[in-house]
Design an enzyme around this catalytic site. Sequence first.
Site, PDB file in Angstrom:
ATOM      1  N   GLY A   1      37.104 -46.161   8.908  1.00 45.79           N
ATOM      2  CA  GLY A   1      38.333 -45.538   8.676  1.00 45.79           C
ATOM      3  C   GLY A   1      39.498 -46.023   9.287  1.00 45.79           C
TER       4      GLY A   1
ATOM      5  N   GLU B   1       2.313 -44.266   3.736  1.00 47.73           N
ATOM      6  CA  GLU B   1       3.273 -42.940   4.158  1.00 47.73           C
ATOM      7  C   GLU B   1       3.100 -41.778   4.759  1.00 47.73           C
ATOM      8  OE1 GLU B   1       6.314 -43.969   3.683  1.00 47.73           O
ATOM      9  OE2 GLU B   1       5.815 -45.775   2.436  1.00 47.73           O
TER      10      GLU B   1
END
Length: 609
Positions: free
Chosen positions: A201, A420
């Site tokens: 930003g 996983e």
Amino acid sequence: MEKKHQFNFTYVVIAVWLVLLFQLYFGPASRQADISYSQFEQYLENNQVARVAVDERFIRGDFVNPVEGKSGFVTPRMEVELADKLAEYGVDYSGVVTNNFVSNLISWFAPVLVFVVAWLFLFRNFANKQGLGGMMNIGKSKAQVFVQKNTGVTFNDVAGVDEAKDELKEVVSFLKEPEKFNRLGAHIPKGLLLVGPPGTGKTLIAKAVAGEAGVPFFSISGAEFIEMFVGVGAARVRDLFEQAKTHAPAIIFIDELDALGRARGAGPLLGGHDEREQTLNQLLSEMDGFNPSVGVIILAATNRPEILDAALLRAGRFDRQVLVDRPDKIGREQILKVHTKKIVLAPEAKLADVAALTTGFTGADLANLVNEAAIVATRREAEAVGMDDFVSAIERIVAGLEKRNRLIDPQEKNIVAHHEMGHALVAMTVHPDQAIQKVSVIPRGIGSLGYTIQRPSEDRYLLSKSDLEKRMAVLLAGRAAEQLIFNESTTGAADDLVKASDIAKSMVMQYGMADEIGLLSMEQARNTFLDQQQYPPHEDYGPDMAGKVTAAILAILNNAFAAATEILQHNELLLRQSAEQLVVDETFNEIKMQEIKSNLKSKKATASA
């Protein structure tokens, strides 16, 4: 300010040649045959002359039928009784006034006018798109000028970077009330450099300054100073500062300063660039040559401060460096509140939970996340954007596009499920305070066949040795599960091995966490100038020490792998059952993972990982 124009002689020469060619091939002479007077009499006797016009020197006329492609003719006038002869053959004739200055002027300058118009409306637009136009204003600054609030951005639109806002609010206050600072003899810094990763930003904050200050705001990119012509960049720098001083108090904002302020080379063989160096020298001179009390303040932004020239960063030029870093959890929640004002948010969607899932996201990433979540909700024709939409958007950004149509071999799918679940079980063991958001065996992105998302409980900026060992254990748990269940390894752990190896290498060579090496830092700070030249890094140790370093790294990795294996051996039955169910369901959500966690066995011996 008075405009200065440059005369382009090359274009004038080209235009003159084009006018001459136009006159030659398209002017009146191109349609007339140049004949002798005897030929004229012959054409007259053969009734091939339709009409003539006579002036003091020439006889011009038209043929009844074109002769050799010419519809008319011209011949010198002779002292004969021409009128009687024309009447004898029934030719229409008339006299012509010899002063044809106006017609000649029009015939010559009309084409010139056409070329000028073509230049203004056609070629100039094309040249500007190609970066070649604007020759008359090539030395002029390309800065866009914003006045007061026409940027549409204020400090209310900037969130998550409170420290940087406070610094820039001080700048706005000085521009509005300079006597407040001058009372004790203080003056505002000449320049403020906004430093931070891409997407945090920096440009947005600068626009907010423009919206709050109410003074002319000159915004330009560092790359816009550099052109193919030497000296243009320096001229644009001078023009920019002259405009700013004329409209003082004012703000100059240079975005992507590294494109202009890169460190200068020491010689022609070291990559020096004359145009860029001249432009940088002019910028340094201008920053030294004006008094900040006149109200001209320079803002600049870069995400590569390490390559800037040291002369830019000294006191008296860019006096302050303002860090615009990635936001923390509270900052991310504030940014999400700003971006969700434009969407319909479901009551169950908690921005605090979204902020917890987005560790490491910048302001630009969060803006993209909100947009992606709104798209997901629109795709399923929902009335509002819910928490599931945010989770799907995070998965889309982090892991890639879901590919349900990709056909996976059942055996491969089984291996991926165990891989996983190995990650998930070890992660829940070593980090019991961090919930598992989702486990899936649905392929995403280019090479990901499955993924596990764990929600951290808080942002961490300081990690201990045990924290790093736990991270490596979680990363290596997929490979440990494969070897425990299938007694073989696959290529699915390639990315996990790279990440775990980087952590172990940093522990040994940078953090001094290996007993065999001690407190010796093996990674010396590299010279920024040499980094620009891409020379290989210099190693300050010999082959014996290199062997010790490699052995220490392998020992750390092996210990983390053993810790993960021990946890999975203690929960092997749960690993097999949950992996089999994952193959069927393809995705486990947080609620399902909480049920699995309740059945997870833990031992103090396994927690030593």
